[in-house]
Write an enzyme that holds these catalytic residues in place. Structure first.
Site, PDB file in Angstrom:
ATOM      1  N   ASP B   7     -31.671 -22.212 -34.928  1.00 38.93           N
ATOM      2  CA  ASP B   7     -30.730 -23.154 -34.335  1.00 38.93           C
ATOM      3  C   ASP B   7     -31.193 -24.576 -34.675  1.00 38.93           C
ATOM      4  OD1 ASP B   7     -28.431 -23.709 -32.447  1.00 38.93           O
ATOM      5  OD2 ASP B   7     -30.035 -24.831 -31.458  1.00 38.93           O
ATOM      6  N   GLU B  67     -26.695 -20.695 -36.732  1.00 43.89           N
ATOM      7  CA  GLU B  67     -25.446 -21.070 -36.080  1.00 43.89           C
ATOM      8  C   GLU B  67     -24.734 -22.141 -36.904  1.00 43.89           C
ATOM      9  OE1 GLU B  67     -25.444 -20.891 -31.717  1.00 43.89           O
ATOM     10  OE2 GLU B  67     -24.295 -22.750 -31.751  1.00 43.89           O
ATOM     11  N   ASP B 140     -32.832 -24.881 -27.508  1.00 43.14           N
ATOM     12  CA  ASP B 140     -32.735 -24.526 -28.929  1.00 43.14           C
ATOM     13  C   ASP B 140     -33.377 -23.167 -29.190  1.00 43.14           C
ATOM     14  OD1 ASP B 140     -32.185 -27.583 -30.006  1.00 43.14           O
ATOM     15  OD2 ASP B 140     -33.565 -27.485 -28.319  1.00 43.14           O
TER      16      ASP B 140
END
Lengths: 162, 162
Positions: B7, B67, B140
């Protein structure tokens, strides 16, 4: 002082290496890294990074300059391009080069004398200013040489790391 | 099968490695790569790539999932983030991993059951689903574990390379 100029595109990344000494600038080498459009993004990033690693090994530049691509009209393609630009900046930075960033207007001003010159004008001036014989195609190559030339002239004033 | 979830943030990049076997999923390791805000972009890209190279060396994942960050509201920060994401994808791809990409809605659906869950819900479910003891901070890290979990469930249907 050797400067590597990089112009990232989604299908072609141009590069140009120039030698700058005092007020003299000349082209040392240039070319294009072509990326098949049908490849996945991660694979395209590898091709750009591998290609630039070869260029770095061959020409041993001292500094790198790259054109800013923020102001693109199409946000999706600018976003994809930013991935490619990240991979290109990473290659140069990992080879120990400082990486400077310039807007298209800065590059055009530096090469042609005004910020909204067209790409054909940039190409013609790059050939004259850097003593290039023969063709500079695709335009990504003359854009790469132009950003290297711009950095040679503006390196003390240039914005870093954008 | 080991999956590395990533992420990317402009100041923190979270990572999480999970082991997926049949229907079982468990966390193997996770952490955060912190990037000082005052560093130049090229240097920040190096820090992310170096950090992920360490993770790849330590955990030997087979596949990576990341992502998508396209739909950010702030175009300038999404653009900077895309550079970081490019560097992260490059690290995984150069280590030979296929890199899959998922939207935030896909990740949330997979973990919580609906696409507009909040980050706190994602974190709570990640802890339960992956058997994580203790804290998952910053967010995160839970987002990284969540995208790895999402990939474990959707890998055959997942969009690649975006």
């Amino acid at each position: 002082m050797r400067i590597l100029g990089i112009d990232c595109g989604s299908r072609v990344t141009g590069y140009g290496v120039i030698e700058a000494e005092g007020r003299s600038r000349r082209s040392v080498g240039f070319g294009a890294i072509r990326i098949p459009a049908n490849k996945e993004l991660a694979e395209r990033l590898c091709l750009v990074a591998d290609g630039l690693d070869e260029v770095l090994k061959r020409f041993h530049p001292d500094e790198a300059a790259i054109e800013d691509v923020f102001t693109r009209k199409n946000p999706r393609s600018a976003f994809v391009l930013a991935h490619v630009r990240g991979a290109a900046m990473l290659s140069a930075a990992r080879a120990g080069l400082p990486v400077a960033s310039y807007t298209p207007a800065q590059v055009k001003s530096s090469v042609v004398g005004f910020g909204n010159a067209d790409k054909g004008q940039v190409r013609r001036m790059v050939k004259v200013l850097l003593g290039v014989q023969g063709e500079l195609k695709p335009l990504d190559i003359s854009d790469a040489l132009a950003v290297a030339y711009c950095h040679a002239n503006l390196r003390d004033a240039g914005r870093r790391g954008g």
